[in-house]
Design a protein around this motif. Structure first.
Motif, PDB file in Angstrom:
ATOM      1  N   LEU A  94       0.837  -1.203   0.000  1.00 41.51           N
ATOM      2  CA  LEU A  94       0.000   0.000   0.000  1.00 41.51           C
ATOM      3  C   LEU A  94       0.869   1.249   0.000  1.00 41.51           C
ATOM      4  O   LEU A  94       0.612   2.191  -0.767  1.00 41.51           O
ATOM      5  CB  LEU A  94      -0.939  -0.009   1.213  1.00 41.51           C
ATOM      6  CG  LEU A  94      -1.801   1.237   1.407  1.00 41.51           C
ATOM      7  CD1 LEU A  94      -2.709   1.481   0.204  1.00 41.51           C
ATOM      8  CD2 LEU A  94      -2.609   1.125   2.699  1.00 41.51           C
ATOM      9  N   ALA A  95       1.897   1.279   0.842  1.00 41.20           N
ATOM     10  CA  ALA A  95       2.793   2.443   0.895  1.00 41.20           C
ATOM     11  C   ALA A  95       3.460   2.667  -0.460  1.00 41.20           C
ATOM     12  O   ALA A  95       3.525   3.800  -0.952  1.00 41.20           O
ATOM     13  CB  ALA A  95       3.851   2.253   1.983  1.00 41.20           C
ATOM     14  N   LYS A  96       3.925   1.589  -1.075  1.00 42.64           N
ATOM     15  CA  LYS A  96       4.562   1.703  -2.390  1.00 42.64           C
ATOM     16  C   LYS A  96       3.594   2.286  -3.407  1.00 42.64           C
ATOM     17  O   LYS A  96       3.946   3.174  -4.189  1.00 42.64           O
ATOM     18  CB  LYS A  96       5.055   0.333  -2.857  1.00 42.64           C
ATOM     19  CG  LYS A  96       5.731   0.372  -4.203  1.00 42.64           C
ATOM     20  CD  LYS A  96       6.189  -1.009  -4.635  1.00 42.64           C
ATOM     21  CE  LYS A  96       6.811  -0.948  -6.027  1.00 42.64           C
ATOM     22  NZ  LYS A  96       7.195  -2.272  -6.502  1.00 42.64           N
ATOM     23  N   SER A  97       2.371   1.814  -3.391  1.00 42.29           N
ATOM     24  CA  SER A  97       1.363   2.297  -4.332  1.00 42.29           C
ATOM     25  C   SER A  97       1.050   3.780  -4.113  1.00 42.29           C
ATOM     26  O   SER A  97       0.978   4.553  -5.066  1.00 42.29           O
ATOM     27  CB  SER A  97       0.094   1.459  -4.173  1.00 42.29           C
ATOM     28  OG  SER A  97      -0.951   1.987  -4.946  1.00 42.29           O
ATOM     29  N   LEU A  98       0.878   4.179  -2.849  1.00 39.41           N
ATOM     30  CA  LEU A  98       0.543   5.576  -2.555  1.00 39.41           C
ATOM     31  C   LEU A  98       1.696   6.521  -2.882  1.00 39.41           C
ATOM     32  O   LEU A  98       1.490   7.577  -3.491  1.00 39.41           O
ATOM     33  CB  LEU A  98       0.144   5.721  -1.085  1.00 39.41           C
ATOM     34  CG  LEU A  98      -1.162   5.043  -0.670  1.00 39.41           C
ATOM     35  CD1 LEU A  98      -1.349   5.097   0.843  1.00 39.41           C
ATOM     36  CD2 LEU A  98      -2.353   5.659  -1.379  1.00 39.41           C
ATOM     37  N   PHE A  99       2.916   6.155  -2.500  1.00 36.52           N
ATOM     38  CA  PHE A  99       4.076   6.993  -2.821  1.00 36.52           C
ATOM     39  C   PHE A  99       4.294   7.049  -4.337  1.00 36.52           C
ATOM     40  O   PHE A  99       4.590   8.110  -4.885  1.00 36.52           O
ATOM     41  CB  PHE A  99       5.350   6.482  -2.132  1.00 36.52           C
ATOM     42  CG  PHE A  99       5.483   6.935  -0.711  1.00 36.52           C
ATOM     43  CD1 PHE A  99       5.756   8.261  -0.393  1.00 36.52           C
ATOM     44  CD2 PHE A  99       5.342   6.034   0.324  1.00 36.52           C
ATOM     45  CE1 PHE A  99       5.880   8.680   0.921  1.00 36.52           C
ATOM     46  CE2 PHE A  99       5.461   6.434   1.648  1.00 36.52           C
ATOM     47  CZ  PHE A  99       5.735   7.756   1.951  1.00 36.52           C
ATOM     48  N   ASN A 100       4.143   5.916  -4.997  1.00 39.04           N
ATOM     49  CA  ASN A 100       4.322   5.866  -6.440  1.00 39.04           C
ATOM     50  C   ASN A 100       3.311   6.778  -7.144  1.00 39.04           C
ATOM     51  O   ASN A 100       3.666   7.510  -8.071  1.00 39.04           O
ATOM     52  CB  ASN A 100       4.206   4.429  -6.952  1.00 39.04           C
ATOM     53  CG  ASN A 100       4.603   4.309  -8.401  1.00 39.04           C
ATOM     54  OD1 ASN A 100       5.624   4.847  -8.814  1.00 39.04           O
ATOM     55  ND2 ASN A 100       3.803   3.607  -9.175  1.00 39.04           N
ATOM     56  N   ALA A 101       2.058   6.739  -6.698  1.00 39.46           N
ATOM     57  CA  ALA A 101       1.023   7.585  -7.313  1.00 39.46           C
ATOM     58  C   ALA A 101       1.351   9.064  -7.137  1.00 39.46           C
ATOM     59  O   ALA A 101       1.239   9.850  -8.082  1.00 39.46           O
ATOM     60  CB  ALA A 101      -0.343   7.262  -6.702  1.00 39.46           C
ATOM     61  N   LEU A 102       1.780   9.448  -5.945  1.00 40.55           N
ATOM     62  CA  LEU A 102       2.124  10.847  -5.692  1.00 40.55           C
ATOM     63  C   LEU A 102       3.325  11.281  -6.524  1.00 40.55           C
ATOM     64  O   LEU A 102       3.287  12.319  -7.192  1.00 40.55           O
ATOM     65  CB  LEU A 102       2.412  11.071  -4.205  1.00 40.55           C
ATOM     66  CG  LEU A 102       2.954  12.451  -3.833  1.00 40.55           C
ATOM     67  CD1 LEU A 102       1.920  13.538  -4.134  1.00 40.55           C
ATOM     68  CD2 LEU A 102       3.370  12.486  -2.376  1.00 40.55           C
ATOM     69  N   LEU A 103       4.376  10.492  -6.492  1.00 39.40           N
ATOM     70  CA  LEU A 103       5.585  10.852  -7.230  1.00 39.40           C
ATOM     71  C   LEU A 103       5.349  10.872  -8.739  1.00 39.40           C
ATOM     72  O   LEU A 103       5.856  11.750  -9.438  1.00 39.40           O
ATOM     73  CB  LEU A 103       6.722   9.904  -6.868  1.00 39.40           C
ATOM     74  CG  LEU A 103       7.173   9.982  -5.402  1.00 39.40           C
ATOM     75  CD1 LEU A 103       8.150   8.860  -5.088  1.00 39.40           C
ATOM     76  CD2 LEU A 103       7.756  11.336  -5.070  1.00 39.40           C
ATOM     77  N   GLU A 105       2.478  11.507 -10.191  1.00 39.92           N
ATOM     78  CA  GLU A 105       1.644  12.691 -10.457  1.00 39.92           C
ATOM     79  C   GLU A 105       2.503  13.945 -10.566  1.00 39.92           C
ATOM     80  O   GLU A 105       2.313  14.766 -11.461  1.00 39.92           O
ATOM     81  CB  GLU A 105       0.616  12.849  -9.335  1.00 39.92           C
ATOM     82  CG  GLU A 105      -0.339  14.001  -9.525  1.00 39.92           C
ATOM     83  CD  GLU A 105      -1.350  14.095  -8.380  1.00 39.92           C
ATOM     84  OE1 GLU A 105      -1.906  15.189  -8.204  1.00 39.92           O
ATOM     85  OE2 GLU A 105      -1.571  13.098  -7.675  1.00 39.92           O
ATOM     86  N   VAL A 106       3.465  14.078  -9.677  1.00 36.78           N
ATOM     87  CA  VAL A 106       4.336  15.260  -9.692  1.00 36.78           C
ATOM     88  C   VAL A 106       5.243  15.246 -10.918  1.00 36.78           C
ATOM     89  O   VAL A 106       5.368  16.240 -11.624  1.00 36.78           O
ATOM     90  CB  VAL A 106       5.174  15.333  -8.394  1.00 36.78           C
ATOM     91  CG1 VAL A 106       6.222  16.422  -8.485  1.00 36.78           C
ATOM     92  CG2 VAL A 106       4.264  15.573  -7.192  1.00 36.78           C
ATOM     93  N   VAL A 107       5.859  14.110 -11.192  1.00 36.77           N
ATOM     94  CA  VAL A 107       6.810  14.006 -12.302  1.00 36.77           C
ATOM     95  C   VAL A 107       6.108  14.169 -13.652  1.00 36.77           C
ATOM     96  O   VAL A 107       6.655  14.779 -14.571  1.00 36.77           O
ATOM     97  CB  VAL A 107       7.568  12.658 -12.245  1.00 36.77           C
ATOM     98  CG1 VAL A 107       8.353  12.398 -13.510  1.00 36.77           C
ATOM     99  CG2 VAL A 107       8.483  12.636 -11.036  1.00 36.77           C
ATOM    100  N   ASN A 108       4.905  13.651 -13.769  1.00 31.67           N
ATOM    101  CA  ASN A 108       4.210  13.673 -15.057  1.00 31.67           C
ATOM    102  C   ASN A 108       3.400  14.937 -15.313  1.00 31.67           C
ATOM    103  O   ASN A 108       2.767  15.048 -16.352  1.00 31.67           O
ATOM    104  CB  ASN A 108       3.291  12.451 -15.177  1.00 31.67           C
ATOM    105  CG  ASN A 108       4.077  11.172 -15.337  1.00 31.67           C
ATOM    106  OD1 ASN A 108       5.242  11.189 -15.704  1.00 31.67           O
ATOM    107  ND2 ASN A 108       3.436  10.060 -15.058  1.00 31.67           N
ATOM    108  N   ASN A 109       3.411  15.875 -14.395  1.00 30.30           N
ATOM    109  CA  ASN A 109       2.668  17.117 -14.593  1.00 30.30           C
ATOM    110  C   ASN A 109       3.583  18.139 -15.256  1.00 30.30           C
ATOM    111  O   ASN A 109       4.477  18.691 -14.614  1.00 30.30           O
ATOM    112  CB  ASN A 109       2.156  17.651 -13.253  1.00 30.30           C
ATOM    113  CG  ASN A 109       1.288  18.882 -13.407  1.00 30.30           C
ATOM    114  OD1 ASN A 109       1.218  19.468 -14.482  1.00 30.30           O
ATOM    115  ND2 ASN A 109       0.644  19.279 -12.336  1.00 30.30           N
TER     116      ASN A 109
END
Length: 116
Positions: A94-103, A105-109
């Motif tokens: 779960l932590a990997k998924s949540l951190f991955n989604a946040l990172l 989102e930031v990188v792809n914006n």
């Protein structure tokens, strides 16, 4: 003139945001990171005195272990005189998924490259 950010209605924090912050807090101390790295290298639950390995007093180690356990990143079994600790695989995923989604989102914006 109001900006787009000011026009948006206030939003409540999501459960995912709250959980991600809880994981981030648990990762926020180098001793806890060292504990997690040590446990991640184990082939089974760790039993023993971590204070003999890590440069930290037993009482302080106990506080860090409790923080990691409260965040759900580790599991522990306390049956005196034995204490077992291991990684909580379900919450690590779960932590990997949540951190991955946040990172991601930031990188792809692309807007992030144009501001400040």
């Amino acid at each position: 003139m109001r900006t787009e950010f000011q026009i948006m209605a206030k939003e409540k924090l999501t459960n995912e945001q709250i959980q991600l912050a809880r994981f981030a807090k648990a990762f926020g101390h180098p001793v806890r990171v060292a504990i997690l790295q040590m446990l991640a290298k184990q082939t089974c639950c760790y039993h023993g005195d971590m204070s003999e390995i890590l440069p930290i007093a037993k009482s302080t180690l106990s506080q860090h272990l409790n923080e990691l356990k409260d965040a759900g990143l580790i599991k522990g079994t306390f049956t005196p005189p034995m204490v077992l600790y291991c990684i909580n695989q379900k919450n690590w995923k779960l932590a990997k998924s949540l951190f991955n989604a946040l990172l991601t989102e930031v990188v792809n914006n692309p807007a992030n490259d144009k501001c400040c």
